[in-house]
Design an enzyme around this catalytic site. Structure first.
Site, short mmCIF file in Angstrom:
data_model
loop_
_atom_site.label_atom_id
_atom_site.label_comp_id
_atom_site.label_asym_id
_atom_site.label_seq_id
_atom_site.Cartn_x
_atom_site.Cartn_y
_atom_site.Cartn_z
CG ASP A 10 60.67 38.20 4.42
OD1 ASP A 10 61.06 37.61 5.16
OD2 ASP A 10 59.30 38.28 4.06
CB SER A 11 60.87 34.00 2.79
OG SER A 11 60.16 34.38 3.71
CE1 TYR A 42 63.34 31.99 0.95
CE2 TYR A 42 64.82 33.18 2.32
CZ TYR A 42 64.14 32.94 1.09
OH TYR A 42 64.83 33.56 -0.01
N GLY A 43 61.15 29.21 6.56
CA GLY A 43 61.31 28.71 8.08
C GLY A 43 61.13 27.33 8.42
CB CYS A 73 63.96 37.55 6.61
SG CYS A 73 63.61 35.65 6.35
CG ASN A 74 62.77 37.90 12.91
OD1 ASN A 74 63.45 38.12 13.99
ND2 ASN A 74 62.08 38.18 12.51
CB THR A 75 63.92 32.46 8.84
OG1 THR A 75 62.55 32.58 9.27
CG2 THR A 75 64.19 31.45 8.57
CB CYS A 186 58.26 35.87 11.95
SG CYS A 186 57.79 35.37 10.47
CB THR A 187 59.55 40.60 8.94
OG1 THR A 187 59.85 39.55 7.96
CG2 THR A 187 60.93 40.75 9.57
CG HIS A 188 55.46 36.60 6.74
ND1 HIS A 188 56.92 36.41 6.72
CD2 HIS A 188 54.65 36.49 5.70
CE1 HIS A 188 57.01 35.97 5.30
NE2 HIS A 188 55.78 36.15 4.76
N1 DGL Z 1 59.58 36.69 7.47
C1 DGL Z 1 60.17 35.84 7.76
C2 DGL Z 1 60.98 35.75 9.10
O1 DGL Z 1 61.02 36.84 9.62
C3 DGL Z 1 60.39 34.60 6.96
C4 DGL Z 1 59.28 33.45 7.39
C5 DGL Z 1 59.23 32.23 6.25
O2 DGL Z 1 59.73 32.33 5.22
O3 DGL Z 1 59.21 30.93 7.06
O4 DGL Z 1 61.34 34.85 9.57
#
Ligand code: DGL
Length: 265
Positions: A10-11, A42-43, A73-75, A186-188
């Protein structure tokens, strides 16, 4: 049976919500985790930049003896999955497909809300995937660029006025549209589950992290790739401050079950 590591990335620390779900459902799997904390978020970045980071992340994971790649990471999954699949002769698992299927099957009024990063929302990946499983579903997406930086700063606890206010503002339009299902795209965001559930008590909340671990388990089982270890070895790597990451990670995961190291990639 296959006792090699599962490579997860993930990011930043969001992918740990996927690790947590993997550990809960498959406690005997060995895991290598990489969090690209030097480049989070990343997003809000361009497709080209996200793709470059993702390919570096996977290159690093592939220096270990891994049996599968999990894009936690969804992004990254929305933007660069096809590139990863084309470059590596390993099974690639993601988060968007499993969460989309679960949401498509859960909704009763066919109104599904997505909260995600700008890049995930702009990619249209959720609409495409959900409509594959449920063509009738209306998908309403809200980009939430403030959430990842706040989570990475440790502002994910109930009672934190800032995160509660920001979430209320992002979720109000979805409430007004009458969604009955909300995807944490988003996994966060699973770290914010309790606050979100308080704001939207009447809605089914789908975590992309939980959905991803469920599909991973099924696929590994079907292809006879589950490990037969007893217990698991876990190693965590980050591209920025390891101590900071470890401190935050412990707050929500408890025992990480492995060491955290800084790496330059
Ligand atoms: N946790 C990530 C996701 O699922 C990345 C979020 C990010 O880095 O912006 O999108």
């Amino acid at each position: 049976m296959n006792n090699k590591y599962i490579g997860v990335f993930d990011s930043g620390m969001g992918g740990l919500t996927v690790v947590k779900s993997i550990v809960e459902t498959m406690p005997d799997e060995n895991i290598i985790y990489f969090g690209d904390t030097a480049h989070v978020p990343y997003g809000t970045r361009s497709k080209e930049q996200i793709t470059e980071y993702v390919l570096n992340d996977v290159k690093f994971l592939n220096t270990f003896d891994i049996k599968a790649i999990v894009i936690a990471c969804n992004t990254a999954d929305s933007i660069a999955r096809e590139k990863v699949e084309a470059l590596y002769d390993l099974p690639v698992f993601g988060v968007v497909g499993p969460a989309s299927k679960k949401a498509a099957e859960t909704t009763r009024n066919n109104k599904i809300g997505i909260i995600a990063t700008n890049a995930t929302v702009n990619s249209g990946a959720y609409e495409k995937n959900i409509n594959r499983f449920n063509p009738e579903a209306e998908v309403i997406s809200v980009a939430c660029p403030l959430l990842v930086p706040l989570v990475e700063e440790g502002r994910f606890k109930k009672g934190d006025k800032v995160i509660e206010k920001v979430l209320t503002e992002y979720l109000t339009p979805l409430k007004e549209q009458g969604i009955d299902t909300l995807v944490l795209g988003c996994t966060h965001y699973p770290l914010l589950y309790d606050i979100i559930a308080d704001i939207m008590p009447e809605v089914n909340i789908i975590s992309s992290s939980v959905a991803a671990a469920e599909v991973l388990k099924k696929e590994l089982c079907d292809s006879n790739m589950l490990s037969n270890n007893s217990g698991s070895s876990r190693k965590y790597f980050v591209s920025d401050n390891a101590e900071y990451f470890e401190g935050l990670a412990k707050i929500f995961m408890g025992d990480l079950g492995g060491t955290v190291e800084h790496v330059e990639i």
